[in-house]
Design an enzyme around this catalytic site. Sequence first.
Site, PDB file in Angstrom:
ATOM      1  N   LYS A 111       0.809  -1.216   0.000  1.00 45.96           N
ATOM      2  CA  LYS A 111       0.000   0.000   0.000  1.00 45.96           C
ATOM      3  C   LYS A 111       0.846   1.271   0.000  1.00 45.96           C
ATOM      4  O   LYS A 111       0.359   2.345  -0.377  1.00 45.96           O
ATOM      5  CB  LYS A 111      -0.947   0.006   1.201  1.00 45.96           C
ATOM      6  CG  LYS A 111      -2.050  -1.047   1.094  1.00 45.96           C
ATOM      7  CD  LYS A 111      -3.014  -0.966   2.265  1.00 45.96           C
ATOM      8  CE  LYS A 111      -4.125  -1.990   2.123  1.00 45.96           C
ATOM      9  NZ  LYS A 111      -5.091  -1.925   3.244  1.00 45.96           N
ATOM     10  N   LYS A 192      -6.230 -11.424  -6.168  1.00 44.65           N
ATOM     11  CA  LYS A 192      -7.451 -11.622  -5.404  1.00 44.65           C
ATOM     12  C   LYS A 192      -8.546 -10.671  -5.874  1.00 44.65           C
ATOM     13  O   LYS A 192      -8.270  -9.523  -6.232  1.00 44.65           O
ATOM     14  CB  LYS A 192      -7.154 -11.373  -3.921  1.00 44.65           C
ATOM     15  CG  LYS A 192      -8.314 -11.611  -2.974  1.00 44.65           C
ATOM     16  CD  LYS A 192      -7.864 -11.348  -1.542  1.00 44.65           C
ATOM     17  CE  LYS A 192      -9.022 -11.481  -0.564  1.00 44.65           C
ATOM     18  NZ  LYS A 192      -8.582 -11.205   0.832  1.00 44.65           N
ATOM     19  N   LYS A 195     -12.348  -5.182  -3.790  1.00 45.57           N
ATOM     20  CA  LYS A 195     -13.247  -4.038  -3.950  1.00 45.57           C
ATOM     21  C   LYS A 195     -12.494  -2.770  -4.294  1.00 45.57           C
ATOM     22  O   LYS A 195     -13.099  -1.774  -4.695  1.00 45.57           O
ATOM     23  CB  LYS A 195     -14.086  -3.843  -2.685  1.00 45.57           C
ATOM     24  CG  LYS A 195     -13.320  -3.644  -1.396  1.00 45.57           C
ATOM     25  CD  LYS A 195     -14.296  -3.582  -0.210  1.00 45.57           C
ATOM     26  CE  LYS A 195     -13.612  -3.308   1.126  1.00 45.57           C
ATOM     27  NZ  LYS A 195     -12.787  -4.433   1.588  1.00 45.57           N
TER      28      LYS A 195
END
Length: 327
Positions: A111, A192, A195
């Site tokens: 991130k 994966k 969202k």
Amino acid sequence: MKRVLSGIQPSGQLTLGNYIGAMKNFVTLQNDYACNFMVVDLHAITVPQDPAALTEQSESVAALYLAAGIDPNKANIYLQSHVMQHAQLGWLLTTLTSMGELERMTQFKDKSAGKESVGAGLFVYPALMAADILIYNADLVPVGEDQKQHLELTRDLAGRFNSRYGDYFTLPEPYIPKVGARIMSLDDASKKMSKSNPNPGSRIGLLDAPDEIRKKISRATTDSGKEVRFDPAAKPEVSNLITIYSQCTGLTIAEIEKRYEGQMYGPFKKDLAEAVVSVLEPLQQRYRDIRESGELRSILRQGAEKASEMADKTLQDVQRLMGFVTK
């Protein structure tokens, strides 16, 4: 009863991957364990959030918990920020956590990659995640493969506390289902289903309209060849779709392979789309009913009150063992 703790971030619309990989298991676990299922809104703000969107998404995740079948009479459903002991224990555990441990966290590396500035919250939040688990002395934590590192840190911190202040915390174990724990992206089965993926075609949202679901599955990436066969190494894209099919219908992988033997991908994907729609349409109706009933905040308040009773005892014990003057 053994205790279970898990949560989902309200950062974006939940996906079919969240449902299969987490929420279906929550519904099963609530029958045999004392369960706490959070909306982890404190984790969500480790990256910037629009306030109005955070409010809506937090309520949406909670309503989807209920729509998926989590019963507030069996499990506590609440917002993480409504149980203040999470943050309080999080700070205490931060003081037991080394910089090196936090720097090794894969999610932090991912991130923060390529960013000039990274918030301190993103760096230290694994200690808060450990507090989420330890505040209830949870025995089991449903986690995906990508969260196992955080659970290992939790176990390390629990052991460190026990060694320094006395044997108090339970060392939590992961609960990882053998099938369906990790649903992959529709456009790239090496990633994966997420969202946060900027490509909306990569995921099926739990609130996607039926025609949108059909369109996304018809456009899902498939491997070269025509055989509907489960082989994650050689045919990762089709294997991912077979896993979704199995999870939505209850059919075994062998039964699905036999059903489409000698057929091409077209009929398989068409039937898969209908299987997904048949699962999500009733869930979406229950979701709408819950949002329209006006009962959601009352359910969240009751869940937080029950969770706070357990959490407060743990926090008081921890503070006493660490030498704080308790109330």
